[in-house]
Design a protein around this motif. Structure first.
Motif, PDB file in Angstrom:
ATOM      1  N   THR A  70       0.858  -1.183   0.000  1.00  0.00           N
ATOM      2  CA  THR A  70       0.000   0.000   0.000  1.00  0.00           C
ATOM      3  C   THR A  70       0.895   1.235   0.000  1.00  0.00           C
ATOM      4  OG1 THR A  70      -0.101   0.334   2.397  1.00  0.00           O
ATOM      5  CG2 THR A  70      -1.668  -1.260   1.443  1.00  0.00           C
ATOM      6  N   PRO A  71       0.339   2.397  -0.319  1.00  0.00           N
ATOM      7  CA  PRO A  71       1.142   3.628  -0.259  1.00  0.00           C
ATOM      8  C   PRO A  71       1.744   3.884   1.127  1.00  0.00           C
ATOM      9  CG  PRO A  71      -0.842   4.023  -1.527  1.00  0.00           C
ATOM     10  CD  PRO A  71      -0.983   2.641  -0.920  1.00  0.00           C
ATOM     11  N   ASP A  72       1.103   3.405   2.179  1.00  0.00           N
ATOM     12  CA  ASP A  72       1.644   3.595   3.529  1.00  0.00           C
ATOM     13  C   ASP A  72       3.001   2.917   3.715  1.00  0.00           C
ATOM     14  OD1 ASP A  72      -0.463   5.178   4.320  1.00  0.00           O
ATOM     15  OD2 ASP A  72      -1.539   3.541   5.327  1.00  0.00           O
ATOM     16  N   GLU A  94       1.159   2.862  -9.623  1.00  0.00           N
ATOM     17  CA  GLU A  94       0.426   4.095  -9.334  1.00  0.00           C
ATOM     18  C   GLU A  94       0.652   4.551  -7.887  1.00  0.00           C
ATOM     19  OE1 GLU A  94      -1.750   7.361 -10.315  1.00  0.00           O
ATOM     20  OE2 GLU A  94      -1.127   5.772 -11.701  1.00  0.00           O
ATOM     21  N   MET A  95       0.887   3.597  -6.987  1.00  0.00           N
ATOM     22  CA  MET A  95       1.102   3.999  -5.591  1.00  0.00           C
ATOM     23  C   MET A  95       2.384   4.830  -5.429  1.00  0.00           C
ATOM     24  SD  MET A  95       2.183   0.651  -3.347  1.00  0.00           S
ATOM     25  CE  MET A  95       1.121  -0.521  -4.157  1.00  0.00           C
ATOM     26  N   LEU A 143       5.426   3.185   1.892  1.00  0.00           N
ATOM     27  CA  LEU A 143       6.457   4.153   1.500  1.00  0.00           C
ATOM     28  C   LEU A 143       6.963   4.972   2.682  1.00  0.00           C
ATOM     29  CD1 LEU A 143       4.771   5.327  -1.801  1.00  0.00           C
ATOM     30  CD2 LEU A 143       6.973   4.148  -1.634  1.00  0.00           C
ATOM     31  N   LEU A 144       6.188   5.028   3.748  1.00  0.00           N
ATOM     32  CA  LEU A 144       6.603   5.791   4.932  1.00  0.00           C
ATOM     33  C   LEU A 144       7.905   5.244   5.525  1.00  0.00           C
ATOM     34  CD1 LEU A 144       3.125   6.289   6.653  1.00  0.00           C
ATOM     35  CD2 LEU A 144       4.440   7.974   5.322  1.00  0.00           C
ATOM     36  N   THR A 157       3.029   7.473  -6.888  1.00  0.00           N
ATOM     37  CA  THR A 157       2.681   8.901  -6.906  1.00  0.00           C
ATOM     38  C   THR A 157       2.693   9.458  -5.481  1.00  0.00           C
ATOM     39  OG1 THR A 157       0.305   8.461  -6.783  1.00  0.00           O
ATOM     40  CG2 THR A 157       1.281   8.684  -8.992  1.00  0.00           C
ATOM     41  N   HIS A 158       2.653   8.580  -4.488  1.00  0.00           N
ATOM     42  CA  HIS A 158       2.695   8.986  -3.082  1.00  0.00           C
ATOM     43  C   HIS A 158       4.125   9.100  -2.552  1.00  0.00           C
ATOM     44  CE1 HIS A 158      -1.665   8.528  -2.640  1.00  0.00           C
ATOM     45  NE2 HIS A 158      -1.523   7.458  -3.417  1.00  0.00           N
ATOM     46  N   TYR A 159       5.107   8.740  -3.354  1.00  0.00           N
ATOM     47  CA  TYR A 159       6.505   8.860  -2.925  1.00  0.00           C
ATOM     48  C   TYR A 159       7.001  10.263  -3.254  1.00  0.00           C
ATOM     49  CZ  TYR A 159      11.513   8.279  -2.509  1.00  0.00           C
ATOM     50  OH  TYR A 159      12.831   8.450  -2.154  1.00  0.00           O
ATOM     51  N   HIS A 160       7.335  11.018  -2.195  1.00  0.00           N
ATOM     52  CA  HIS A 160       7.795  12.390  -2.357  1.00  0.00           C
ATOM     53  C   HIS A 160       9.198  12.597  -1.800  1.00  0.00           C
ATOM     54  CE1 HIS A 160       3.775  13.317  -3.683  1.00  0.00           C
ATOM     55  NE2 HIS A 160       3.292  12.792  -2.576  1.00  0.00           N
ATOM     56  N   HIS A 183       8.191   9.390 -13.037  1.00  0.00           N
ATOM     57  CA  HIS A 183       8.317   9.895 -11.673  1.00  0.00           C
ATOM     58  C   HIS A 183       9.622  10.669 -11.607  1.00  0.00           C
ATOM     59  CE1 HIS A 183       8.806  10.061  -7.329  1.00  0.00           C
ATOM     60  NE2 HIS A 183       7.547   9.672  -7.224  1.00  0.00           N
TER      61      HIS A 183
END
Length: 195
Positions: free
Chosen positions: A91-93, A127-128, A95-96, A130-133, A157
């Protein structure tokens, strides 16, 4: 563009050293270039980085696929070997977890979760990402195969630095299809797929 791939059969001296003594059964794979993936305890991994990296093969990068701490990654970097830390993304989480590694890894590798170590040969939802900044550049992994070129063409990206190729280019477990790898890498570089 960074492209890594597994299979260390071409380096006989490295294979002999890693298949004996404390490193036996700890090697996942290593590249045909100078990136290597290892499964080892953190203490063994640091000794391996020091022993093998500096003395045997002029190792540039090491891929870490376990539960290595940021402190361990920093210690490996201090040996002069650059660190690629793998993260499995459900999940995008997920990436934390990269935040704690931003100052001690040169690249991240984003991959599909699987049981055990190594790859599953399956893709994850890109697509997840896109949450990596974060600022740390990353390699895209997970299920890449010859048919993946079109999907890579459509992926973009700002921190995407390259790809990791492995089981999607095997004729049998551990046996790479050199012609398929060569064709794919050539096409990838020619098109510069949004890097």
């Amino acid at each position: 563009v960074i492209i890594t791939t597994g299979g260390f059969a071409s380096n006989v001296e490295l294979r002999q050293k890693l298949n004996t003594g404390p490193w036996k059964e700890k090697v996942l794979d290593s590249s045909i270039g100078s990136t290597n993936s290892f499964r080892a305890s953190q203490g063994d991994g640091l000794k391996l980085a020091k022993d093998v990296g500096a003395d045997l093969i002029d190792l540039d990068y090491i891929q870490l696929h376990g539960k290595e701490s940021p402190e361990f990654c920093r210690e490996v970097q201090q040996t002069g070997i650059r660190v690629i830390k793998a993260f499995s993304l459900r999940t995008p989480d997920d990436l934390l977890a990269t935040e704690n590694y931003a100052t001690c890894c040169d690249y991240f590798l984003f991959d599909t979760p699987c049981n055990g170590y190594g790859g599953s040969g399956k893709s994850f939802d890109w697509e997840m990402l896109t949450h990596y900044h974060g600022e740390t550049p990353f390699l895209l992994s997970g299920g890449l195969k010859p048919e993946s070129l079109d999907a890579l063409l459509n992926f973009s990206h700002p921190r995407w630095a390259g790809i990791d190729l492995n089981s999607g280019f095997e004729l049998a477990p551990g046996l790479k299809d050199a012609a398929s790898l060569s064709d794919f890498i050539y096409s990838f570089k020619q098109n510069k797929y949004n890097l």
